[in-house]
Each structure stands twice: as structure tokens, then as C-alpha cells.
Design an enzyme around this catalytic site. Structure first.
Site, PDB file in Angstrom:
ATOM      1  N   HIS A  13       0.856  -1.158   0.255  1.00 12.01           N
ATOM      2  CA  HIS A  13      -0.044   0.090  -0.084  1.00 12.01           C
ATOM      3  C   HIS A  13       0.994   1.232   0.101  1.00 12.01           C
ATOM      4  O   HIS A  13       1.399   1.566   1.116  1.00 12.01           O
ATOM      5  CB  HIS A  13      -1.092   0.031   1.287  1.00 12.01           C
ATOM      6  CG  HIS A  13      -1.724   1.235   1.446  1.00 12.01           C
ATOM      7  ND1 HIS A  13      -3.248   1.031   1.773  1.00 12.01           N
ATOM      8  CD2 HIS A  13      -1.596   2.427   1.079  1.00 12.01           C
ATOM      9  CE1 HIS A  13      -3.861   2.266   1.755  1.00 12.01           C
ATOM     10  NE2 HIS A  13      -2.729   3.221   1.309  1.00 12.01           N
ATOM     11  N   HIS A  15       1.367   5.466  -1.644  1.00 18.91           N
ATOM     12  CA  HIS A  15       1.247   6.678  -2.515  1.00 18.91           C
ATOM     13  C   HIS A  15       2.243   7.128  -3.219  1.00 18.91           C
ATOM     14  O   HIS A  15       3.424   7.499  -2.312  1.00 18.91           O
ATOM     15  CB  HIS A  15       0.726   7.635  -1.656  1.00 18.91           C
ATOM     16  CG  HIS A  15      -0.585   7.017  -0.986  1.00 18.91           C
ATOM     17  ND1 HIS A  15      -2.044   7.463  -1.633  1.00 18.91           N
ATOM     18  CD2 HIS A  15      -1.030   6.424   0.304  1.00 18.91           C
ATOM     19  CE1 HIS A  15      -2.894   6.851  -0.702  1.00 18.91           C
ATOM     20  NE2 HIS A  15      -2.204   6.349   0.584  1.00 18.91           N
ATOM     21  N   LYS A  99      -9.159  -0.400  -5.961  1.00 19.28           N
ATOM     22  CA  LYS A  99      -9.377   0.432  -4.473  1.00 19.28           C
ATOM     23  C   LYS A  99     -10.649   0.981  -4.367  1.00 19.28           C
ATOM     24  O   LYS A  99     -11.004   1.786  -5.142  1.00 19.28           O
ATOM     25  CB  LYS A  99      -8.194   1.421  -4.450  1.00 19.28           C
ATOM     26  CG  LYS A  99      -8.304   2.145  -3.213  1.00 19.28           C
ATOM     27  CD  LYS A  99      -7.613   1.533  -1.977  1.00 19.28           C
ATOM     28  CE  LYS A  99      -7.597   2.384  -0.671  1.00 19.28           C
ATOM     29  NZ  LYS A  99      -6.597   2.558   0.066  1.00 19.28           N
ATOM     30  N   HIS A 136     -10.407   1.067   1.862  1.00 15.51           N
ATOM     31  CA  HIS A 136     -10.240   1.951   2.956  1.00 15.51           C
ATOM     32  C   HIS A 136     -11.275   1.794   3.826  1.00 15.51           C
ATOM     33  O   HIS A 136     -12.367   2.278   3.686  1.00 15.51           O
ATOM     34  CB  HIS A 136     -10.284   3.369   2.266  1.00 15.51           C
ATOM     35  CG  HIS A 136     -10.047   4.395   3.408  1.00 15.51           C
ATOM     36  ND1 HIS A 136      -8.653   5.122   3.773  1.00 15.51           N
ATOM     37  CD2 HIS A 136     -10.620   4.782   4.542  1.00 15.51           C
ATOM     38  CE1 HIS A 136      -8.829   5.917   4.753  1.00 15.51           C
ATOM     39  NE2 HIS A 136      -9.976   5.884   5.209  1.00 15.51           N
ATOM     40  N   HIS A 174      -4.484  -0.496   5.953  1.00 13.52           N
ATOM     41  CA  HIS A 174      -4.154   0.005   7.065  1.00 13.52           C
ATOM     42  C   HIS A 174      -4.943  -0.190   8.390  1.00 13.52           C
ATOM     43  O   HIS A 174      -5.666   0.733   8.948  1.00 13.52           O
ATOM     44  CB  HIS A 174      -3.766   1.514   6.764  1.00 13.52           C
ATOM     45  CG  HIS A 174      -4.821   2.335   5.873  1.00 13.52           C
ATOM     46  ND1 HIS A 174      -6.302   1.829   6.026  1.00 13.52           N
ATOM     47  CD2 HIS A 174      -4.602   2.858   4.693  1.00 13.52           C
ATOM     48  CE1 HIS A 174      -6.930   2.503   5.372  1.00 13.52           C
ATOM     49  NE2 HIS A 174      -5.984   3.207   4.494  1.00 13.52           N
ATOM     50  N   ASP A 247       1.228   2.541   3.462  1.00 12.61           N
ATOM     51  CA  ASP A 247       0.724   3.592   3.385  1.00 12.61           C
ATOM     52  C   ASP A 247       1.542   5.055   3.420  1.00 12.61           C
ATOM     53  O   ASP A 247       0.950   5.902   3.650  1.00 12.61           O
ATOM     54  CB  ASP A 247      -0.568   3.897   4.384  1.00 12.61           C
ATOM     55  CG  ASP A 247      -1.613   4.835   4.040  1.00 12.61           C
ATOM     56  OD1 ASP A 247      -1.828   5.106   2.832  1.00 12.61           O
ATOM     57  OD2 ASP A 247      -2.494   4.931   4.824  1.00 12.61           O
TER      58      ASP A 247
HETATM   59  O1  DOR Z   1      -3.331   9.200   5.581  1.00  7.93           O
HETATM   60  C1  DOR Z   1      -3.623   8.820   4.677  1.00  7.93           C
HETATM   61  N1  DOR Z   1      -3.055   9.485   3.545  1.00  7.93           N
HETATM   62  N2  DOR Z   1      -4.559   8.053   4.569  1.00  7.93           N
HETATM   63  C2  DOR Z   1      -5.217   8.087   3.310  1.00  7.93           C
HETATM   64  O2  DOR Z   1      -6.059   7.077   3.143  1.00  7.93           O
HETATM   65  C3  DOR Z   1      -4.980   8.473   2.252  1.00  7.93           C
HETATM   66  C4  DOR Z   1      -3.360   8.940   2.401  1.00  7.93           C
HETATM   67  C5  DOR Z   1      -3.187  10.321   1.216  1.00  7.93           C
HETATM   68  O3  DOR Z   1      -3.327   9.875   0.101  1.00  7.93           O
HETATM   69  O4  DOR Z   1      -2.441  10.938   1.712  1.00  7.93           O
HETATM   70 ZN    ZN Z   2      -3.213   5.090   1.725  1.00 10.32          ZN
END
Ligand code: DOR
Ligand code: ZN
Length: 347
Positions: A13, A15, A99, A136, A174, A247
Site C-alpha cells: 500500500h 502513495h 481500490k 479503505h 491500514h 501507506d
Molecule cells: O493518511 C492517509 N493519507 N490516509 C489515506 O487514506 C490517504 C493518504 C493520502 O493519500 O495522503
Molecule cells: Zn493510503
């Protein structure tokens, strides 16, 4: 023990964002990890297979020369997602999962799902074809306390959905609560959960006690200590249903240190050092390999990475930078609150 060699880990997971930020952060993940499940919550989101193909090309172009890091793409589920597009993208190997963001749950989730009936056909097609749904797991109802949103989601949304769509393979992303861990443990082979690095270190006091600490704010928000301890027990238990999904979610400091700060913690650079310290502290260094390198591929039906990495325990703490500098501004790197001695060996 001061050396540990394990199959190259994966991050289930992650970003990576886009543009300049992507180029700045992807190196940190590619330095240690073989593969990562890439979150699709860009602006605009990665909704179709055409979007995923283009985003994948941008990620590959941003990698350092010679990197063999593999981005595992996902599609962002909307109420108008076309089942055939998902099934074809999965069959071709372009995507590894879809997702689900409940609309309004987190960063860039406005295009997510409001009416779950509208996504039933696509979820049924995914169940038939074994395509995992990354969830999520929080309700968005403003009447539900933010600390209860995961537990309520399991009862009111996820369980009814799984009863209705038998065989749907789900990753509860998460996970932050005992409720989530229990739910996954009782859920059989079709459900697993990712656990982040930061939720293994922080509880809600780390966000709110002694002053507000925006760099420890993420969603789902960290809960009470009893939940953190349960997450540590699950991660170090060697149960196949639990694996690493960092995450890691970079936001520039200006967006976090604000009157309405963004959710997200950037852990990619020091995740492996943090986890080695945590597992060693629990007397469970031998369980790290399962958590970071083996359980994830088993759930996603992929081979374990053939290459290895070696972690070395130094005599003095490793000096990590506090920030990752990007053309958009600095991004603060997660502070796990203790000196770190384990370092990933670079060849
Ligand atoms: O803390 C988080 N940041 N939780 C999420 O679900 C998205 C993520 C983000 O894209 O910044
Ligand atoms: Zn995330």
C-alpha cells in the site's frame, strides 16, 4: 544477531503521487522494495485501464536507471466503473487490485463510492475473477466519532458486502483496531489486512498530547495504545493474513502544518529500519521476513522476490534526514521516536 538477509520486501500500500513529487519519492521506495501496490488517488484519480497504463509509464520513467522496482497498479473504484474494463486490466496483468474509497473518507476520495448497490456488478465480476479489492475501511458519516469509524465500517458496510458477494477477495487496508484484526482472523482465506509502519509506533497521544503534531496525523487516525499493541502482536505473529502496507503518503510540510492539515505520513525512507527495530524489540526478528516479504505475495498470488536485501545493525544510530526535499517543498519523514540502528545494506 547483527545481520539479517531476507527476500526483497514489497510494500502492499503506497502513495507515489505524480509529477515532481513522484520523481522525488519513488527513489526511496525503489531503494528497498521490489514491488508496491500503487494507490490511485491522484487528482484526477486513476479510474480506467487507460489511466493506469499512463500512470505506470510515468512511474517507470521516474525510476533511477537500472532499478527493477515494479509498480503494481490499482484502479480507483467509482460508481461508474465498467466491470469489463476491470476484468480485462486484471487479466492482462496491468492491475493487481481495485481500490475502494468510501466517498469523503480521506485525501482525494470525492470520486469514491456513496451507494454500494451501484458497484455490485463490478464487485461480482471481481469475485468471479479473483481480483482483490483494497478497502479503505472507514465510514464517513459525520455522526460517527472518527475513532470509531473503522469498527462501524466493518459491521455496517464490509461484512454485509462480503455476505452479499461471496468469494470477493478483500484487503482491509491500514488496519488500526482490535476489531479489524479480529474481523480478519475470523474471515477465512478471502480476507487479509495490511498494517502500516506508523500504526505500529504511534497511538493517539502521539498526535494530540503535549501539542498537536500534524506529521503524526493520518487516516485512519491512530487509536488507543491497546490497539497499537494488538497491531504489534499481529505483525510479529507470523499470521499469513497480515503484511506490510506502509501507506507512505507524502504531503509537503505546508499542507500538513496548516489550519486544516492533510492526512498522511511519509515512511518510505526509514520503514525497514523502523520495522527491524520493532521486531527486534519484540524478540521477533525471525518473523520480519514473513511480514514484509512472504505473506503479501502469497495473498496476491505472486512469487516471493528472488533477490534479497541485508539489514545490518550498526553500533551507532543511523543519521536519517528529517526531510525529503522536493521541488514542491520539503516533506517530513516519519519520526518513530527512537534511535535506529538497523540499516539496509546498499551494494
Ligand atoms: O493518511 C492517509 N493519507 N490516509 C489515506 O487514506 C490517504 C493518504 C493520502 O493519500 O495522503
Ligand atoms: Zn493510503
Amino acid at each position: 544477531m547483527n545481520r539479517l538477509t531476507i527476500p526483497r520486501p514489497d510494500d502492499w500500500h503506497l502513495h507515489l503521487r505524480d509529477g515532481d513529487m513522484l520523481a522525488s519519492v519513488v527513489v526511496d521506495t525503489a531503494a528497498h522494495f521490489g514491488r508496491a501496490i500503487i494507490m490511485p488517488n491522484l487528482v484526477p484519480p486513476v479510474i480506467t485501464s487507460v489511466d493506469a497504463l499512463a500512470y505506470r509509464s510515468r512511474i517507470l520513467a521516474a525510476l533511477p536507471a537500472g532499478s527493477e522496482f515494479q509498480p503494481l497498479m490499482t484502479l480507483y473504484l467509482t460508481e461508474t466503473t465498467v466491470p469489463d474494463d476491470v476484468v480485462a486490466a486484471a487479466a492482462s496483468g496491468l492491475i493487481s487490485a481495485v481500490k475502494l474509497y468510501p466517498a469523503g473518507a480521506t485525501t482525494n476520495s470525492d470520486s469514491g463510492v456513496r451507494d454500494f448497490d451501484k458497484v455490485t456488478p463490478v464487485l461480482e465480476a471481481m469475485a468471479e475473477n479473483g481480483v482483490p479489492l483494497c478497502v479503505h475501511g472507514e465510514v464517513t458519516d459525520p455522526d460517527i466519532d472518527i475513532f470509531d469509524r473503522e469498527a462501524v465500517f466493518l459491521e455496517k458496510v464490509l461484512d454485509p458486502l462480503r455476505q452479499r458477494i461471496r468469494g470477493l477477495r478483500v484487503v482491509l487496508e491500514h488496519v488500526t483496531t482490535c476489531d479489524g484484526l479480529d474481523y480478519v482472523r475470523q474471515g477465512g482465506d478471502d480476507i487479509a489486512a495490511t498494517i502500516t509502519t506508523h500504526h505500529l509506533f504511534i497511538n493517539r497521544n502521539h498526535i494530540l498530547a503535549g501539542g498537536i503534531r500534524p506529521h503524526n496525523f493520518c487516516l485512519p487516525v491512530a487509536k488507543r495504545e491497546v490497539h497499537r499493541l494488538a497491531l504489534v502482536a499481529a505483525a510479529t505473529s507470523d499470521e499469513a493474513a497480515f503484511f506490510l502496507g506502509t501507506d507512505s503518503a507524502p504531503h509537503v510540510d505546508a499542507a500538513k502544518q496548516s489550519g486544516c492539515g492533510c492526512a498522511g505520513i511519509y515512511t518510505a525512507p526509514n520503514t525497514m529500519s523502523c520495522l527491524a527495530a520493532l521486531f527486534e524489540g519484540e524478540g521477533a526478528l525471525d518473523k520480519l521476513e514473513g511480514f514484509v516479504s512472504r505473506h503479501g505475495p502469497a495473498f496476491y498470488r505472486l512469487p516471493v522476490n528472488a533477490e534479497t536485501i541485508t539489514l545490518i545493525k550498526r553500533d551507532t544510530p543511523i543519521e536519517f534526514p528529517d526531510k525529503c526535499e522536493t521541488p514542491d517543498g520539503p516533506v517530513t519523514i516519519f519520526d518513530c521516536g527512537q534511535p535506529l540502528y538497523w540499516e539496509v545494506e546498499t551494494s
